[in-house]
Design an enzyme around this catalytic site. Structure first.
Site, mmCIF file in Angstrom:
data_model
loop_
_atom_site.group_PDB
_atom_site.id
_atom_site.type_symbol
_atom_site.label_atom_id
_atom_site.label_comp_id
_atom_site.label_asym_id
_atom_site.label_seq_id
_atom_site.Cartn_x
_atom_site.Cartn_y
_atom_site.Cartn_z
ATOM 1 N N HIS A 152 0.857 -1.194 0.000
ATOM 2 C CA HIS A 152 0.000 0.000 0.000
ATOM 3 C C HIS A 152 0.886 1.234 0.000
ATOM 4 O O HIS A 152 0.810 2.060 0.920
ATOM 5 C CB HIS A 152 -0.918 0.034 1.243
ATOM 6 C CG HIS A 152 -2.120 -0.866 1.139
ATOM 7 N ND1 HIS A 152 -2.827 -1.288 2.236
ATOM 8 C CD2 HIS A 152 -2.762 -1.372 0.069
ATOM 9 C CE1 HIS A 152 -3.836 -2.066 1.855
ATOM 10 N NE2 HIS A 152 -3.810 -2.121 0.544
ATOM 11 N N HIS B 95 -11.310 -8.336 -7.411
ATOM 12 C CA HIS B 95 -10.971 -7.102 -6.681
ATOM 13 C C HIS B 95 -10.015 -6.310 -7.564
ATOM 14 O O HIS B 95 -9.075 -6.869 -8.107
ATOM 15 C CB HIS B 95 -10.323 -7.514 -5.362
ATOM 16 C CG HIS B 95 -9.807 -6.412 -4.506
ATOM 17 N ND1 HIS B 95 -10.385 -5.169 -4.445
ATOM 18 C CD2 HIS B 95 -8.763 -6.384 -3.639
ATOM 19 C CE1 HIS B 95 -9.707 -4.422 -3.578
ATOM 20 N NE2 HIS B 95 -8.719 -5.133 -3.082
ATOM 21 N N GLU C 111 -8.002 -3.734 -6.771
ATOM 22 C CA GLU C 111 -6.768 -3.127 -6.249
ATOM 23 C C GLU C 111 -5.610 -3.701 -7.054
ATOM 24 O O GLU C 111 -5.589 -4.868 -7.441
ATOM 25 C CB GLU C 111 -6.612 -3.410 -4.745
ATOM 26 C CG GLU C 111 -5.611 -2.473 -4.107
ATOM 27 C CD GLU C 111 -5.687 -2.429 -2.583
ATOM 28 O OE1 GLU C 111 -6.381 -3.261 -1.975
ATOM 29 O OE2 GLU C 111 -5.029 -1.542 -2.000
ATOM 30 N N ASP D 98 -2.687 -4.809 -6.781
ATOM 31 C CA ASP D 98 -1.893 -6.009 -6.512
ATOM 32 C C ASP D 98 -2.548 -7.257 -7.108
ATOM 33 O O ASP D 98 -1.891 -8.293 -7.242
ATOM 34 C CB ASP D 98 -1.628 -6.190 -5.007
ATOM 35 C CG ASP D 98 -2.873 -6.074 -4.146
ATOM 36 O OD1 ASP D 98 -3.779 -5.306 -4.513
ATOM 37 O OD2 ASP D 98 -2.932 -6.756 -3.102
ATOM 38 N N HIS E 91 -12.168 -5.843 1.266
ATOM 39 C CA HIS E 91 -12.157 -4.579 1.961
ATOM 40 C C HIS E 91 -12.371 -3.370 1.046
ATOM 41 O O HIS E 91 -12.185 -2.221 1.506
ATOM 42 C CB HIS E 91 -10.805 -4.427 2.692
ATOM 43 C CG HIS E 91 -9.644 -4.287 1.742
ATOM 44 N ND1 HIS E 91 -8.773 -3.242 1.831
ATOM 45 C CD2 HIS E 91 -9.254 -5.011 0.669
ATOM 46 C CE1 HIS E 91 -7.849 -3.317 0.883
ATOM 47 N NE2 HIS E 91 -8.114 -4.398 0.168
ATOM 48 N N ASP F 182 -8.699 -11.068 -0.906
ATOM 49 C CA ASP F 182 -7.919 -10.569 0.237
ATOM 50 C C ASP F 182 -8.304 -11.227 1.569
ATOM 51 O O ASP F 182 -7.462 -11.367 2.462
ATOM 52 C CB ASP F 182 -8.100 -9.056 0.385
ATOM 53 C CG ASP F 182 -7.210 -8.263 -0.558
ATOM 54 O OD1 ASP F 182 -6.110 -8.739 -0.891
ATOM 55 O OD2 ASP F 182 -7.615 -7.154 -0.960
ATOM 56 N N TYR G 187 -2.462 -8.659 9.441
ATOM 57 C CA TYR G 187 -3.244 -8.358 8.241
ATOM 58 C C TYR G 187 -4.669 -7.951 8.625
ATOM 59 O O TYR G 187 -5.196 -6.944 8.157
ATOM 60 C CB TYR G 187 -3.239 -9.623 7.386
ATOM 61 C CG TYR G 187 -3.837 -9.550 6.013
ATOM 62 C CD1 TYR G 187 -3.032 -9.371 4.891
ATOM 63 C CD2 TYR G 187 -5.201 -9.736 5.808
ATOM 64 C CE1 TYR G 187 -3.574 -9.367 3.619
ATOM 65 C CE2 TYR G 187 -5.746 -9.722 4.548
ATOM 66 C CZ TYR G 187 -4.927 -9.542 3.454
ATOM 67 O OH TYR G 187 -5.467 -9.535 2.194
ATOM 68 N N HIS H 11 -3.313 -13.618 -0.949
ATOM 69 C CA HIS H 11 -1.976 -13.360 -0.388
ATOM 70 C C HIS H 11 -1.619 -14.489 0.575
ATOM 71 O O HIS H 11 -2.452 -14.879 1.408
ATOM 72 C CB HIS H 11 -1.944 -12.054 0.418
ATOM 73 C CG HIS H 11 -2.201 -10.817 -0.380
ATOM 74 N ND1 HIS H 11 -1.315 -10.316 -1.311
ATOM 75 C CD2 HIS H 11 -3.248 -9.956 -0.373
ATOM 76 C CE1 HIS H 11 -1.805 -9.207 -1.837
ATOM 77 N NE2 HIS H 11 -2.982 -8.970 -1.293
#
Ligand code: FEO
Length: 396
Positions: free
Chosen positions: A23, A79, A81, A83, A146, A165, A193, A226
């Site tokens: 992040h 998702h 994001e 990554d 999230h 996530d 996490y 992850h």
């Protein structure tokens, strides 16, 4: 390259051993991380998520080397994001016709990131993707777990929950599964996490887990995006999340402070000793925030029943390391915890009220008005600090 999980499902992600910050610079990843992508090869061939942009070419080259690029029937973007979606532009450059399955918010996020009008197929909770061979993917929206676009995908028959996530950990390993890695490292990273990413969304975590459990779906594996895949007693991490999302606390006190000339440090050390003396069963940890990792400190806050935050007064305010951690604490919206403020000062002493007000606004139950000591605490002031620590221990 591919690593098989079952006869038809493989991991095809990237292990990032060198990742030290995530992040941007906001999250420390002492153990690296991984970006887990999966490929399902049934009657239809489907990719679930991709990897972070720096590894996009390597990832898509791997898909090519495995003969998958031309065979893919769809990509599931759980998702947006970066990554997990960072390789989407490279993938779509090579397969511009590839259907992209995601939530309605996923379309907004993916368009917002990449400004491309791909062949989006919006899915909602309960929608299915027919994989062939009698198997399906069932989609479950998981907004704010999230991000607004987050979703899970459940593969019938193989009973794999692709959770993105949720249930992840920033842990680099070539060992795919939870039972093959060091358990202490795994749980340190799993709770860190949750504490740093999911704490603000705890009410939604609880509701979503209860919903998924109510479906009574068999689950052989939880394939996160992850860290490791949970295959050994996979529901253990689900039950842990249920614990963590409900005002979680241990018999622990965390002291976070910064210091200029050791006065506030002396108070912190004295409180730690007093609380430990009064309550030997209580774990007390104390961190100087200009030196200690803030995400590890926030994990300690998450685990604590009470916290003490201290700063000397400077410029009618607080030291920047304390201002920063107070901002993080506010954002994480901890619940059910007690707190107090402390600090040394020379002439005005505003820091204690600033910290106290900030903690109260962040939802902490303030134990009292805090403790302040003028100039460098002498023997009498340290005696008072010790007594304050004893009283604090009795009130929490
Ligand atoms: Fe692992 Fe929300 O990205």
């Amino acid at each position: 390259m591919k690593k098989p999980l079952t006869a038809t499902v493989s991991w095809i992600g990237k292990v990032d051993w060198n990742l030290a910050r995530f992040h941007g610079d906001e999250y420390s990843t002492h153990k690296g991380s991984s970006y887990n992508s999966y490929v399902v090869e049934e009657g239809k061939t489907v990719l679930v998520d991709t990897v972070w942009k720096p590894y996009a070419k390597e990832f898509v080259d791997n898909l090519e080397a495995e003969g998958l690029i031309d065979r893919l029937d769809a990509v599931i973007a759980q998702h947006a994001e970066s990554d997990h979606s960072g390789a989407m532009p490279e993938l779509m450059r090579r397969r511009p016709d590839l259907p992209v399955y995601c939530t309605a918010n996923g379309v907004k996020s993916l368009k917002g990131h990449y400004h491309q009008d791909w062949d989006f197929h919006v899915v909602k909770t309960g929608d299915e993707f027919d994989l062939g061979n009698g198997k399906k993917l069932i989609f479950i929206e998981a907004p704010m777990l999230h991000w607004p676009d987050s979703m899970f995908s459940y593969m019938t028959s193989d009973a794999i929950l692709f959770s993105n996530d949720a249930f992840g950990q920033h842990l680099a390993t070539e060992r795919l599964y939870n039972d093959l890695v060091d358990q202490d490292e795994l749980w340190v990273e799993a709770i860190k996490y949750y504490a740093n990413i999911l704490t603000p969304f705890s009410p939604l975590v609880k509701a979503k887990i209860e919903f998924v459990l109510s479906l009574k779906l068999p689950v052989n594996m939880i394939a996160t995006s992850h860290g490791v895949i949970w295959r050994d007693n996979p529901t253990q991490i689900v039950l842990k999340y249920l614990e963590w999302c409900q005002k979680y606390q241990e018999d622990r006190v965390t002291i976070l402070y910064d210091t200029m000339w050791e006065g506030t440090r002396a108070l912190a050390d004295t409180f730690a000793r007093a609380i430990s003396d009064v309550s030997p069963s209580t774990t007390v940890v104390s961190h100087c925030m200009s030196k200690f990792d803030k995400n590890d400190a926030l994990t300690d806050v998450f685990r604590s029943k009470a916290i003490l935050i201290g700063s000397p007064t400077i410029g009618k305010g607080v030291l920047t390391a304390i201002a920063g951690i107070l901002e993080e604490i506010k954002g994480l919206r901890f619940t059910g915890k007690k707190a107090a403020a402390f600090g040394s000062y020379g002439w005005s002493g505003e820091s204690i009220k600033i910290i106290g007000d900030s903690l109260e606004a962040a939802g902490f139950a303030m134990v009292d008005d805090g403790f302040k000591a003028m100039w460098n605490p002498d023997e009498a002031a340290l005696k008072e600090a010790y007594e304050y620590g004893e009283a604090f221990a009795a009130k929490i």
